[in-house]
Design a protein around this motif. Structure first.
Motif, mmCIF file in Angstrom:
data_model
loop_
_atom_site.group_PDB
_atom_site.id
_atom_site.type_symbol
_atom_site.label_atom_id
_atom_site.label_comp_id
_atom_site.label_asym_id
_atom_site.label_seq_id
_atom_site.Cartn_x
_atom_site.Cartn_y
_atom_site.Cartn_z
ATOM 1 N N ASN A 227 0.856 -1.189 0.000
ATOM 2 C CA ASN A 227 0.000 0.000 0.000
ATOM 3 C C ASN A 227 0.892 1.239 0.000
ATOM 4 O O ASN A 227 1.708 1.416 0.908
ATOM 5 C CB ASN A 227 -0.909 0.012 1.233
ATOM 6 C CG ASN A 227 -1.955 -1.078 1.192
ATOM 7 O OD1 ASN A 227 -2.432 -1.458 0.128
ATOM 8 N ND2 ASN A 227 -2.311 -1.617 2.351
ATOM 9 N N TRP A 228 0.726 2.084 -0.999
ATOM 10 C CA TRP A 228 1.619 3.237 -1.132
ATOM 11 C C TRP A 228 1.555 4.171 0.066
ATOM 12 O O TRP A 228 2.496 4.908 0.359
ATOM 13 C CB TRP A 228 1.289 4.020 -2.408
ATOM 14 C CG TRP A 228 -0.091 4.644 -2.405
ATOM 15 C CD1 TRP A 228 -1.239 4.104 -2.894
ATOM 16 C CD2 TRP A 228 -0.442 5.937 -1.880
ATOM 17 N NE1 TRP A 228 -2.299 4.956 -2.707
ATOM 18 C CE2 TRP A 228 -1.835 6.092 -2.087
ATOM 19 C CE3 TRP A 228 0.265 6.948 -1.261
ATOM 20 C CZ2 TRP A 228 -2.521 7.246 -1.694
ATOM 21 C CZ3 TRP A 228 -0.419 8.092 -0.867
ATOM 22 C CH2 TRP A 228 -1.790 8.233 -1.076
ATOM 23 N N PHE A 270 10.449 -1.862 2.215
ATOM 24 C CA PHE A 270 10.617 -3.309 2.278
ATOM 25 C C PHE A 270 10.392 -3.907 3.663
ATOM 26 O O PHE A 270 10.298 -5.134 3.784
ATOM 27 C CB PHE A 270 12.016 -3.690 1.788
ATOM 28 C CG PHE A 270 12.231 -3.434 0.327
ATOM 29 C CD1 PHE A 270 11.895 -4.395 -0.610
ATOM 30 C CD2 PHE A 270 12.757 -2.233 -0.120
ATOM 31 C CE1 PHE A 270 12.090 -4.171 -1.970
ATOM 32 C CE2 PHE A 270 12.953 -1.991 -1.473
ATOM 33 C CZ PHE A 270 12.617 -2.964 -2.402
ATOM 34 N N MET A 271 10.322 -3.094 4.713
ATOM 35 C CA MET A 271 10.144 -3.633 6.067
ATOM 36 C C MET A 271 8.889 -3.107 6.747
ATOM 37 O O MET A 271 8.159 -3.864 7.381
ATOM 38 C CB MET A 271 11.384 -3.331 6.904
ATOM 39 C CG MET A 271 12.627 -4.078 6.434
ATOM 40 S SD MET A 271 14.072 -3.745 7.467
ATOM 41 C CE MET A 271 15.225 -4.947 6.834
ATOM 42 N N ALA A 272 8.637 -1.810 6.618
ATOM 43 C CA ALA A 272 7.412 -1.254 7.216
ATOM 44 C C ALA A 272 6.172 -1.825 6.552
ATOM 45 O O ALA A 272 5.091 -1.839 7.142
ATOM 46 C CB ALA A 272 7.417 0.271 7.098
ATOM 47 N N THR A 273 6.308 -2.296 5.324
ATOM 48 C CA THR A 273 5.179 -2.825 4.565
ATOM 49 C C THR A 273 5.005 -4.331 4.728
ATOM 50 O O THR A 273 4.184 -4.928 4.017
ATOM 51 C CB THR A 273 5.368 -2.504 3.072
ATOM 52 O OG1 THR A 273 6.636 -3.028 2.632
ATOM 53 C CG2 THR A 273 5.358 -1.007 2.837
ATOM 54 N N ILE A 282 -6.132 0.303 6.623
ATOM 55 C CA ILE A 282 -5.369 1.443 6.117
ATOM 56 C C ILE A 282 -5.177 2.488 7.207
ATOM 57 O O ILE A 282 -4.093 3.065 7.365
ATOM 58 C CB ILE A 282 -6.073 2.064 4.897
ATOM 59 C CG1 ILE A 282 -6.013 1.102 3.707
ATOM 60 C CG2 ILE A 282 -5.431 3.391 4.523
ATOM 61 C CD1 ILE A 282 -4.617 0.849 3.194
ATOM 62 N N LYS A 283 -6.226 2.729 7.989
ATOM 63 C CA LYS A 283 -6.126 3.693 9.087
ATOM 64 C C LYS A 283 -5.041 3.258 10.078
ATOM 65 O O LYS A 283 -4.216 4.069 10.521
ATOM 66 C CB LYS A 283 -7.467 3.822 9.804
ATOM 67 C CG LYS A 283 -7.452 4.814 10.963
ATOM 68 C CD LYS A 283 -8.816 4.881 11.635
ATOM 69 C CE LYS A 283 -8.803 5.837 12.823
ATOM 70 N NZ LYS A 283 -10.133 5.883 13.504
ATOM 71 N N GLY A 284 -5.041 1.984 10.424
ATOM 72 C CA GLY A 284 -4.024 1.462 11.336
ATOM 73 C C GLY A 284 -2.632 1.544 10.743
ATOM 74 O O GLY A 284 -1.661 1.855 11.439
ATOM 75 N N GLN A 285 -2.512 1.288 9.445
ATOM 76 C CA GLN A 285 -1.217 1.359 8.786
ATOM 77 C C GLN A 285 -0.677 2.786 8.753
ATOM 78 O O GLN A 285 0.528 3.009 8.865
ATOM 79 C CB GLN A 285 -1.330 0.787 7.371
ATOM 80 C CG GLN A 285 -1.564 -0.719 7.346
ATOM 81 C CD GLN A 285 -1.827 -1.253 5.960
ATOM 82 O OE1 GLN A 285 -1.654 -0.551 4.955
ATOM 83 N NE2 GLN A 285 -2.256 -2.510 5.874
ATOM 84 N N LEU A 286 -1.561 3.754 8.597
ATOM 85 C CA LEU A 286 -1.128 5.154 8.622
ATOM 86 C C LEU A 286 -0.601 5.532 10.008
ATOM 87 O O LEU A 286 0.414 6.230 10.134
ATOM 88 C CB LEU A 286 -2.292 6.075 8.234
ATOM 89 C CG LEU A 286 -2.742 5.995 6.768
ATOM 90 C CD1 LEU A 286 -3.962 6.878 6.546
ATOM 91 C CD2 LEU A 286 -1.618 6.392 5.830
ATOM 92 N N ILE A 287 -1.293 5.067 11.061
ATOM 93 C CA ILE A 287 -0.818 5.309 12.422
ATOM 94 C C ILE A 287 0.548 4.661 12.619
ATOM 95 O O ILE A 287 1.470 5.252 13.201
ATOM 96 C CB ILE A 287 -1.834 4.766 13.449
ATOM 97 C CG1 ILE A 287 -3.154 5.529 13.350
ATOM 98 C CG2 ILE A 287 -1.266 4.848 14.870
ATOM 99 C CD1 ILE A 287 -4.265 4.944 14.193
ATOM 100 N N THR A 320 1.406 -2.969 17.234
ATOM 101 C CA THR A 320 0.474 -3.303 16.148
ATOM 102 C C THR A 320 -0.791 -3.984 16.649
ATOM 103 O O THR A 320 -1.899 -3.630 16.208
ATOM 104 C CB THR A 320 1.177 -4.184 15.089
ATOM 105 O OG1 THR A 320 2.134 -3.383 14.388
ATOM 106 C CG2 THR A 320 0.179 -4.740 14.090
ATOM 107 N N PRO A 321 -0.723 -4.960 17.589
ATOM 108 C CA PRO A 321 -1.973 -5.539 18.097
ATOM 109 C C PRO A 321 -2.883 -4.499 18.750
ATOM 110 O O PRO A 321 -4.113 -4.583 18.622
ATOM 111 C CB PRO A 321 -1.479 -6.568 19.140
ATOM 112 C CG PRO A 321 -0.097 -6.930 18.682
ATOM 113 C CD PRO A 321 0.471 -5.661 18.141
#
Length: 339
Positions: A227-228, A270-273, A282-287, A320-321
């Motif tokens: 996800n970009w 390559f690692m955060a993704t 997506i909301k959680g990934q932005l945080i 993350t959890p």
């Protein structure tokens, strides 16, 4: 077949019950993992060209021991063998690329085994690990052999405009000597940016060409594996915060330098993704991305280490959890008209 029989057959097919998932794709885990390896390959080849044979040896050692460690674990535990699906390979490659090219190969081997056995297989294998395995391996080596992990090769600046030779990374020079010394080392700000962009600078194998890492990341985004929003948000967070809280004062930092320096590009794309250790929504990934970027800046500007990508991502893996708990996916059918 009569019209009535056709209707009955059609009706019965509408009520066929099957186990989910009901929508299937030809994409496989193995194919995705090898595509990620392919996306990282150009930057890896550049690192071999720039740092020489020791870089190639460490990459091979990292990959071989990661695959071997996973194979032996699964064989000993009588589990299905998935050591050759590409996931262990990318772990070993990422681990090697996050370390110094002059690190003794036996340390790389230990790091790979720790990454696979402790951070991945002991937690249940692919899909169950909480932390990014490559970063766990790197963190373990950093606390075990800090001097070896921060020993770099000596090389002159490729622009030819610098007389001095240094064994420090650009971030280390900034941390220890200041921004003026950093510019003096490379000759000018434009030369600094050019060397960071192309990759002719000191550092870990993953601190190679910003250009090639960016192209590899864009390829993963184009394929739909990444996800970009995640890499863009993490990189933008680092850029904004380093500009605001730069060492010279408020709004006088150098965001361009901090974006291209260190392992930010490698970590962001390559690692955060990492599909396993990142939040689901997506909301959680932005945080997650904002937190990783902010922690990277905090460590770089205030902490004792010149680089902070590894530890920032591990810290965000830990929460993350919690992020998933407060950013749950919308329940299918919820939010409709009330009865």
């Amino acid at each position: 077949m009569s019209e009535e029989a056709v209707k009955q057959e059609t009706a019965s097919s509408l009520f066929t019950v099957s186990v989910s998932p009901h929508i299937r794709d030809d994409e496989t885990i193995s194919h995705i993992m090898w595509q990620v390896n392919a996306a990282l390959l150009p930057a890896a080849l550049f690192a071999i060209w720039w740092f020489g044979v020791p870089a190639l040896i460490n990459m091979l050692v990292g990959v071989v021991f990661a695959v071997l460690g996973e194979y032996l674990w699964q064989k000993g535990m009588h589990q299905p063998i998935t050591a050759f699906d590409g996931s262990a390979c990318i772990t070993g490659l990422l681990l090697a690329m996050s370390m110094s090219p002059v690190l003794p190969p036996y340390m790389v081997a230990i790091g790979s085994l720790l990454a696979i056995v402790v951070a991945k297989q002991s937690m249940g294998g692919l899909g169950f690990n909480i932390f990014n395995p490559a970063h766990i391996g790197r963190a373990a080596l950093m606390v075990s052999w800090p001097v070896a992990m921060t020993t770099w090769t000596k090389m002159a600046d490729a622009s030819g405009g610098v007389d001095a030779m240094t064994s420090a990374t650009p971030l280390n020079i900034l941390k220890m000597q200041g921004y003026d010394a950093l510019i003096a080392t490379f000759g000018s700000q434009s030369d600094l940016y050019w060397n960071l962009f192309i990759g002719t600078r000191n550092g870990s194998l993953g601190e190679t060409s910003t250009l090639l890492l960016l192209l590899g990341g864009l390829y993963l985004i184009w394929k739909g594996y990444v996800n970009w929003q995640v890499p863009v948000t993490m990189i933008a967070t680092v850029a904004i915060l380093t500009w605001i809280f730069g060492p010279a004062g408020l709004f006088t930092g150098d965001p361009v330098f901090h974006v291209m320096a260190g392992g930010l590009m490698l970590g962001a794309f390559f690692m955060a993704t990492d599909m396993v250790t990142i939040p689901m929504t997506i909301k959680g990934q932005l945080i997650f991305a904002v937190g990783a970027g902010a922690l990277t800046v905090l460590i770089r500007l205030v902490g004792g280490y010149p680089e902070g990508v590894c530890y920032s991502l591990l810290l965000m893996n830990a929460v993350t959890p919690l992020i998933d708990r407060f950013c749950k996916p919308r329940i299918f059918g919820a939010g409709g008209a009330k009865s």
